[in-house]
Design an enzyme around this catalytic site. Structure first.
Site, PDB file in Angstrom:
ATOM      1  N   ASP A  28      -9.351   7.274   6.895  1.00 48.52           N
ATOM      2  CA  ASP A  28     -10.060   7.074   5.946  1.00 48.52           C
ATOM      3  C   ASP A  28     -11.211   5.953   5.865  1.00 48.52           C
ATOM      4  O   ASP A  28     -11.249   5.255   6.667  1.00 48.52           O
ATOM      5  CB  ASP A  28      -9.146   6.774   4.737  1.00 48.52           C
ATOM      6  CG  ASP A  28      -7.985   5.982   5.179  1.00 48.52           C
ATOM      7  OD1 ASP A  28      -8.043   5.193   6.189  1.00 48.52           O
ATOM      8  OD2 ASP A  28      -7.032   5.780   4.408  1.00 48.52           O
ATOM      9  N   GLU A  87      -8.758   5.748  -1.699  1.00 53.62           N
ATOM     10  CA  GLU A  87      -8.422   5.166  -2.771  1.00 53.62           C
ATOM     11  C   GLU A  87      -8.493   5.716  -4.283  1.00 53.62           C
ATOM     12  O   GLU A  87      -8.077   5.331  -5.226  1.00 53.62           O
ATOM     13  CB  GLU A  87      -8.704   3.833  -2.701  1.00 53.62           C
ATOM     14  CG  GLU A  87      -8.655   2.642  -1.622  1.00 53.62           C
ATOM     15  CD  GLU A  87      -7.181   2.397  -1.383  1.00 53.62           C
ATOM     16  OE1 GLU A  87      -6.515   2.541  -2.095  1.00 53.62           O
ATOM     17  OE2 GLU A  87      -6.797   2.064  -0.248  1.00 53.62           O
TER      18      GLU A  87
HETATM   19  C1  LIG Z   1      -2.064   3.412   0.963  1.00 52.72           C
HETATM   20  C2  LIG Z   1      -2.542   2.877  -0.201  1.00 52.72           C
HETATM   21  O1  LIG Z   1      -2.315   1.876  -0.802  1.00 52.72           O
HETATM   22  N1  LIG Z   1      -2.817   4.138  -1.022  1.00 52.72           N
HETATM   23  C3  LIG Z   1      -3.135   3.985  -2.431  1.00 52.72           C
HETATM   24  C4  LIG Z   1      -3.635   5.215  -3.133  1.00 52.72           C
HETATM   25  C5  LIG Z   1      -4.201   5.345  -4.509  1.00 52.72           C
HETATM   26  C6  LIG Z   1      -3.612   6.527  -5.296  1.00 52.72           C
HETATM   27  C7  LIG Z   1      -4.300   6.493  -6.660  1.00 52.72           C
HETATM   28  N2  LIG Z   1      -5.545   5.859  -6.854  1.00 52.72           N
HETATM   29  C8  LIG Z   1      -3.139   5.688  -7.648  1.00 52.72           C
HETATM   30  O2  LIG Z   1      -3.264   4.656  -7.876  1.00 52.72           O
HETATM   31  O3  LIG Z   1      -2.313   6.316  -8.236  1.00 52.72           O
HETATM   32  C9  LIG Z   1      -1.991   3.460  -3.235  1.00 52.72           C
HETATM   33  O4  LIG Z   1      -2.143   2.761  -4.305  1.00 52.72           O
HETATM   34  O5  LIG Z   1      -0.739   3.672  -2.786  1.00 52.72           O
END
Ligand SMILES: CC(=O)N[C@@H](CCC[C@H](N)C(=O)O)C(=O)O
Length: 330
Positions: A28, A87
């Protein structure tokens, strides 16, 4: 080497010597709206924005592996996927569906994520579910404002929204099987104008996390039911928007076993991971193509999404070696 651009992302294809299949490695590339406070001389030059979730690390490792393979290609083809918007709102799903990606006919795919809590020299993964299903959550409350001295002739959305924030946690404690699990977190609350005006509107912004798509559906159903109850109780209108939704990261067993053998031969420590409530849109790739994701230990005193996340740079070599080991071993 063939480079194909896709919106703000990239595909880099390294042709194998005697290809039987195509292995893909995904990184990413996006960042977060956080003001960097690491104190590094190479801090982000974009005010209010930094990586903060290791994507700069992930990319550097991909470039390190690419550098090696461009000089010493392996038998199989290797596709590097530089993916935007992890993200949010999610680049994996549209990238996977793109004609560019489909033209590479990928047989297996893998990726890594930095783990601040693990020491450098350690990687971690597990077969099956590694990362949760996620859904963003935006809830708007619309009532009626007025003078703070006359609450009885208003519909106060500060009271409705704040009660909702605490009550919604009962969906987790009373509606989800205690042996299953889920998270509802509200990260942002917006309401009101000044201290002596009853707020006409309120907005909650958060995220839902579950260990299965079914539990995600259950939580959403229960939230909506609670909203209808609140509309009656507070005589208001409530609207929900689920924003971006990510499918769980579900690892294919033989590849995790092969990865463990490959990295241990390189002197890298392998730890069996626990499932985590973090989300990753890489799950969409794994829904269609066998493969896996792993954690890479980077030993930072500050965690993911923190302004002082400081992964140890020695972990870059470990990451490059782990990815190369897998490409050679698989
Ligand atoms: C690895 C990590 O921290 N990923 C993010 C992915 C975001 C998903 C989406 N924007 C949400 O907030 O549901 C995470 O917050 O886990």
């Amino acid at each position: 080497m063939q480079i194909t651009t896709w919106h703000t992302g990239l595909f880099v294809f390294v042709k194998g010597k005697q290809p039987r299949r195509t292995i893909a490695y995904r990184t990413d590339i996006d960042g977060l709206p956080i003001q960097e406070q690491t104190g590094y001389s190479f801090s982000s030059t974009h005010a209010g924005n930094m990586h903060a979730c290791g994507h700069d690390f992930h990319m550097t490792i991909a470039l390190g592996v690419l550098h090696t393979l461009s000089k010493h290609p392996v038998d199989d083809n290797v596709l590097f996927v530089f993916q935007p918007a992890e993200e949010g709102p999610g680049g994996a799903q549209p990238m996977l569906a793109s004609k560019e990606f489909q033209s590479f006919h990928v047989d297996m795919i893998f990726a890594l994520h930095i783990a601040p809590e693990l020491p450098v020299g350690t990687v971690s993964s597990k077969e099956g579910l590694l990362f949760a299903n996620t859904s963003e959550l935006f809830i708007d409350f619309i009532g009626q404002g007025g003078h703070a001295a006359y609450p009885h002739v208003t519909k106060d959305m500060v009271v409705a929204a704040s009660t909702f924030v605490t009550q919604m946690q009962q969906i987790i404690s009373r509606k989800i099987d205690p042996l299953d699990s889920g998270v509802i977190s509200i990260g942002k609350v917006t309401s009101g104008t000044v201290q002596n005006i009853i707020a006409e509107q309120a907005r909650l912004e958060g995220t839902i996390r579950t260990l299965s798509p079914e539990t995600m559906q259950l939580i959403k159903k229960e939230l909506e039911q609670m909203m209808r109850g609140f509309e009656l109780t507070y005589d208001c209108s409530i609207k929900v928007d689920y924003g971006a939704n990510y499918y769980q990261v579900y690892n294919t067993k033989p590849y995790v076993d092969q990865f463990q053998q490959a990295v241990q031969k390189e002197g890298i420590t392998f730890q069996t991971a626990s499932q985590a409530m973090t989300g990753e849109d890489f799950g969409y790739f794994l829904k269609e193509i066998p493969g896996f994701m792993f954690w890479l230990g980077v030993d930072s005193p500050y965690g993911l999404h923190h302004s002082q996340l400081t992964p140890k740079e020695d972990a870059l070599t470990v990451g490059v070696n782990a990815v190369l080991a897998m490409i050679h071993h698989v």
